[in-house]
Design an enzyme around this catalytic site. Structure first.
Site, mmCIF file in Angstrom:
data_model
loop_
_atom_site.group_PDB
_atom_site.id
_atom_site.type_symbol
_atom_site.label_atom_id
_atom_site.label_comp_id
_atom_site.label_asym_id
_atom_site.label_seq_id
_atom_site.Cartn_x
_atom_site.Cartn_y
_atom_site.Cartn_z
ATOM 1 N N LYS A 106 -21.594 1.484 -19.891
ATOM 2 C CA LYS A 106 -22.346 0.268 -19.518
ATOM 3 C C LYS A 106 -21.636 -0.987 -19.997
ATOM 4 C CE LYS A 106 -25.915 -1.067 -22.238
ATOM 5 N NZ LYS A 106 -25.866 -2.446 -22.754
ATOM 6 N N ASN A 107 -21.247 -0.994 -21.268
ATOM 7 C CA ASN A 107 -20.733 -2.243 -21.842
ATOM 8 C C ASN A 107 -19.305 -2.570 -21.409
ATOM 9 O OD1 ASN A 107 -23.171 -2.674 -22.980
ATOM 10 N ND2 ASN A 107 -22.582 -2.057 -25.056
ATOM 11 N N CYS A 154 -33.987 -11.752 -28.074
ATOM 12 C CA CYS A 154 -33.547 -10.353 -28.035
ATOM 13 C C CYS A 154 -34.153 -9.639 -29.236
ATOM 14 C CB CYS A 154 -32.027 -10.304 -28.101
ATOM 15 S SG CYS A 154 -31.391 -8.644 -28.153
ATOM 16 N N ARG A 177 -29.178 -13.688 -31.374
ATOM 17 C CA ARG A 177 -27.883 -13.424 -30.735
ATOM 18 C C ARG A 177 -27.307 -14.736 -30.215
ATOM 19 N NH1 ARG A 177 -28.265 -7.856 -27.491
ATOM 20 N NH2 ARG A 177 -26.008 -8.088 -27.476
ATOM 21 N N PRO A 178 -26.777 -15.544 -31.143
ATOM 22 C CA PRO A 178 -26.248 -16.844 -30.732
ATOM 23 C C PRO A 178 -25.004 -16.666 -29.862
ATOM 24 C CG PRO A 178 -25.706 -16.386 -33.042
ATOM 25 C CD PRO A 178 -26.581 -15.258 -32.570
ATOM 26 N N ASP A 219 -22.599 -19.206 -30.101
ATOM 27 C CA ASP A 219 -21.747 -20.294 -30.603
ATOM 28 C C ASP A 219 -20.256 -19.947 -30.521
ATOM 29 O OD1 ASP A 219 -22.723 -18.419 -32.618
ATOM 30 O OD2 ASP A 219 -21.474 -19.510 -34.027
ATOM 31 N N ASP A 277 -24.285 0.495 -32.197
ATOM 32 C CA ASP A 277 -25.060 1.091 -31.103
ATOM 33 C C ASP A 277 -25.368 2.574 -31.328
ATOM 34 O OD1 ASP A 277 -25.146 -1.330 -29.807
ATOM 35 O OD2 ASP A 277 -23.427 -0.928 -28.526
ATOM 36 N N ILE A 304 -23.802 -5.505 -38.335
ATOM 37 C CA ILE A 304 -23.551 -6.320 -37.138
ATOM 38 C C ILE A 304 -24.818 -7.081 -36.741
ATOM 39 C CG2 ILE A 304 -22.705 -6.300 -34.739
ATOM 40 C CD1 ILE A 304 -20.634 -5.192 -36.662
ATOM 41 N N ARG A 307 -31.977 1.169 -18.939
ATOM 42 C CA ARG A 307 -30.980 0.099 -18.917
ATOM 43 C C ARG A 307 -29.598 0.657 -19.250
ATOM 44 N NH1 ARG A 307 -31.669 -3.455 -23.264
ATOM 45 N NH2 ARG A 307 -29.601 -3.882 -22.539
HETATM 46 N N1 EPU Z 1 -22.402 -13.526 -32.889
HETATM 47 C C1 EPU Z 1 -22.497 -14.834 -33.299
HETATM 48 N N2 EPU Z 1 -22.118 -15.807 -32.412
HETATM 49 C C2 EPU Z 1 -21.670 -15.520 -31.163
HETATM 50 C C3 EPU Z 1 -21.571 -14.176 -30.755
HETATM 51 C C4 EPU Z 1 -21.954 -13.192 -31.649
HETATM 52 O O1 EPU Z 1 -22.894 -15.125 -34.418
HETATM 53 O O2 EPU Z 1 -21.339 -16.444 -30.428
HETATM 54 C C5 EPU Z 1 -22.784 -12.463 -33.834
HETATM 55 C C6 EPU Z 1 -23.931 -11.606 -33.304
HETATM 56 O O3 EPU Z 1 -25.181 -12.210 -33.566
HETATM 57 C C7 EPU Z 1 -23.697 -10.314 -34.052
HETATM 58 C C8 EPU Z 1 -22.163 -10.209 -34.098
HETATM 59 O O4 EPU Z 1 -21.698 -11.561 -33.927
HETATM 60 O O5 EPU Z 1 -24.188 -10.446 -35.362
HETATM 61 C C9 EPU Z 1 -21.537 -9.327 -33.047
HETATM 62 O O6 EPU Z 1 -22.060 -9.666 -31.775
HETATM 63 P P1 EPU Z 1 -21.254 -9.439 -30.423
HETATM 64 O O7 EPU Z 1 -21.040 -10.761 -29.790
HETATM 65 O O8 EPU Z 1 -20.069 -8.588 -30.665
HETATM 66 O O9 EPU Z 1 -22.323 -8.635 -29.564
HETATM 67 P P2 EPU Z 1 -22.522 -8.773 -28.014
HETATM 68 O O10 EPU Z 1 -21.224 -9.027 -27.379
HETATM 69 O O11 EPU Z 1 -23.637 -9.694 -27.735
HETATM 70 C C10 EPU Z 1 -22.063 -6.273 -27.445
HETATM 71 C C11 EPU Z 1 -22.791 -5.163 -26.778
HETATM 72 C C12 EPU Z 1 -23.925 -4.695 -27.673
HETATM 73 C C13 EPU Z 1 -23.320 -4.221 -28.985
HETATM 74 C C14 EPU Z 1 -22.510 -5.353 -29.615
HETATM 75 C C15 EPU Z 1 -21.787 -4.967 -30.881
HETATM 76 C C16 EPU Z 1 -22.514 -5.654 -24.450
HETATM 77 C C17 EPU Z 1 -23.124 -6.053 -23.161
HETATM 78 N N3 EPU Z 1 -23.315 -5.628 -25.506
HETATM 79 O O12 EPU Z 1 -23.011 -7.318 -27.646
HETATM 80 O O13 EPU Z 1 -24.530 -3.583 -27.013
HETATM 81 O O14 EPU Z 1 -24.332 -3.816 -29.862
HETATM 82 O O15 EPU Z 1 -21.521 -5.822 -28.688
HETATM 83 O O16 EPU Z 1 -20.904 -3.933 -30.657
HETATM 84 O O17 EPU Z 1 -21.355 -5.330 -24.508
HETATM 85 C C18 EPU Z 1 -26.267 -2.118 -26.433
HETATM 86 O O18 EPU Z 1 -25.495 -1.621 -25.601
HETATM 87 O O19 EPU Z 1 -27.365 -1.601 -26.742
HETATM 88 C C19 EPU Z 1 -25.882 -3.366 -27.095
HETATM 89 C C20 EPU Z 1 -26.744 -4.148 -27.733
#
Ligand code: EPU
Length: 434
Positions: A22-23, A116, A121-122, A124, A309, A331, A401
């Site tokens: 999925k991801n 979420c 889930r910012p 930034d 995950d 995370i 999902r």
């Molecule tokens: N974070 C920030 N600022 C940002 C982006 C992220 O502070 O701009 C923080 C997040 O809050 C978190 C950490 O950085 O504490 C890591 O977040 P990341 O951005 O890597 O997560 P994501 O890209 O939103 C993807 C997967 C998630 C998975 C995470 C971590 C997708 C669509 N989603 O989310 O998958 O848990 O990486 O590996 O790829 C799931 O499949 O159930 C799922 C939640």
């Protein structure tokens, strides 16, 4: 709405096959917006999130067709730069549209996805990355506005408090491939899904160096072409089945996975004493141990560390492993929504900040439980497989999902699991019944 009914205590044996990731599929679908030519995507999982993404791409003007059970054809000839809230709110991963739209159209207007349950889930770091590429970024009335008219390649550091960002890296990468000049992303996410996206982009003609490492060097090109690309297997679905095997398996063979993507989980399962054989690069056979497992501490980290995950599913395994184990979530420090539901099944788990202190029991007992997010739902299904009696999992749309026909797959290896309309469950057991 459907519910899942599981009769616990049945042995899982035989072969269970993993679907596409999925991801990886979600950002790869978004990446098809980078070209007006046709992209054919294979090994796409059958998930509601994929259908949401297809719907959004269609709304943006792309022609999207599912041409086979796992094959999609997408042609994004004339597309709009605006993704509204009513579409985006259904799925967080729609943030991944920003990079491709800004890269191709030099502008994007994307609604912020909203709350979420797994915690704040910012975005930034996504915004920092776009700004680093020289884009003008405004956030107003719940939308992010990107103006990439004067964007150019630059060095960008994408590390944050919790490590790298998966979709943030994907977003900046997708913008950078069509941005003039050289972009260097430092502290890029190294998750296999980001690697898969890089490979897909390279197959479209992108120039990316350092794939799989924390330093990605991207030389912008003028245009990208269509491609035919097969999505990698889902390491989280595979991990969930490996844990199912550790809990209830008798030679349960998980196939179509990539052993290399499972290193952290394999290490923990072995440390706990789970009988596990690596049959090949794409297959692992796992069984329930004949002696009690050893409790193990688990800390989640960005890849190649233990994946967040799989944290909830591992917590379920530890909740039936006698002794104390500590599961630390680094995370998403609030990602423990599965815990109150597991407690309803008899699990002894206490939350202390980002730690779950799990006192393993010999058994769990079946109960009606509520799914709250995707991986929490998987943890409850695993608990149901070993619990005494019947478990009813409500709100399973979360499961749909991200797990491709999990009930059919588990039933085929011996689980007693069925999907029913909610009205068919005994209403005295339904906490949502009026
Ligand atoms: N974070 C920030 N600022 C940002 C982006 C992220 O502070 O701009 C923080 C997040 O809050 C978190 C950490 O950085 O504490 C890591 O977040 P990341 O951005 O890597 O997560 P994501 O890209 O939103 C993807 C997967 C998630 C998975 C995470 C971590 C997708 C669509 N989603 O989310 O998958 O848990 O990486 O590996 O790829 C799931 O499949 O159930 C799922 C939640």
């Amino acid at each position: 709405m459907d519910v899942m009914r599981i009769e616990g205590g049945n042995t899982l044996s035989g072969s269970i096959s993993v679907s596409g990731a999925k991801n990886a599929a979600l950002p790869i679908f978004a990446a098809t917006l980078l070209t007006e030519e046709t992209c054919v995507l294979e090994n796409v999982p059958n998930l509601s999130d994929i259908r949401f993404m297809a719907e959004i791409l269609e709304h943006l003007g792309a022609e999207v067709e599912q041409t086979g059970p796992t094959t999609w054809k997408i042609t994004a000839k004339d597309i709009s730069h605006r993704a509204p809230y009513d579409l985006v709110r259904k799925m967080r991963a729609s943030v991944c549209l920003m990079g491709p739209l800004a890269g191709r159209l030099k502008k994007a207007e994307i609604s912020l996805p909203g709350g979420c349950v797994i915690g704040p889930r910012p975005i930034d770091m996504h915004i920092k990355g776009f700004t680093g590429l020289g884009m003008k970024v405004d956030v107003d009335k719940g939308y992010v506005f990107l103006d990439a008219e004067h964007a150019c390649g630059n060095p960008i550091f994408l590390g944050g408090r919790h490590g790298s960002t998966v979709t943030g890296t994907a977003n900046v990468l997708m913008a950078a491939v069509l941005t003039p000049g050289k972009t260097i992303i430092e502290c890029a996410a190294c998750e296999p899904e980001v690697v898969d996206l890089c490979r897909m982009l390279v197959s479209m003609g992108a120039d990316i160096d350092g794939i799989g490492s924390p330093t990605l060097t991207i030389q912008g090109v003028d245009r990208l072409t269509g491609c035919k690309y097969s999505i990698l297997p889902d390491r989280i679905e595979a991990g969930t089945f490996l844990i199912a095997g550790a809990m209830a398996g008798e030679n349960l063979t998980v196939t179509n996975l990539r052993v290399a993507d499972q290193a952290a989980l394999i290490d923990k399962l072995k440390e706990a004493g789970v009988p596990l054989t690596i049959d090949s690069e794409s297959s692992i056979t796992v069984s329930k141990s004949s002696v009690p497992l050893i409790p193990v501490d688990v800390v989640t980290h960005p890849h190649p560390g233990f994946p967040t995950d799989v944290q909830a599913q591992m917590s379920t395994l530890m909740s039936v492993t006698p002794g104390i184990s500590i599961v630390t979530e680094k995370i998403f420090p609030n990602r423990f929504m599965h815990v109150p539901e597991l407690q309803r099944m008899g699990a002894d788990i206490a939350i202390e900040g980002p730690n779950a202190i799990v006192k393993g029991q010999q058994k769990l007992s079946g109960a009606p439980v509520m799914a709250s997010d995707l991986r929490a739902s998987a943890a409850l299904i695993l608990a149901g497989l070993v619990a005494e009696g019947t478990t009813w999992v409500l709100r399973i749309y979360h499961l749909d999902r991200g797990y491709d026909k999990i009930d059919d797959k588990l039933r085929a290896v011996g689980a007693v699991i069925e999907r029913l309309p909610e009205k068919d469950m005994p209403q005295d057991l339904n906490p949502e019944a009026a």
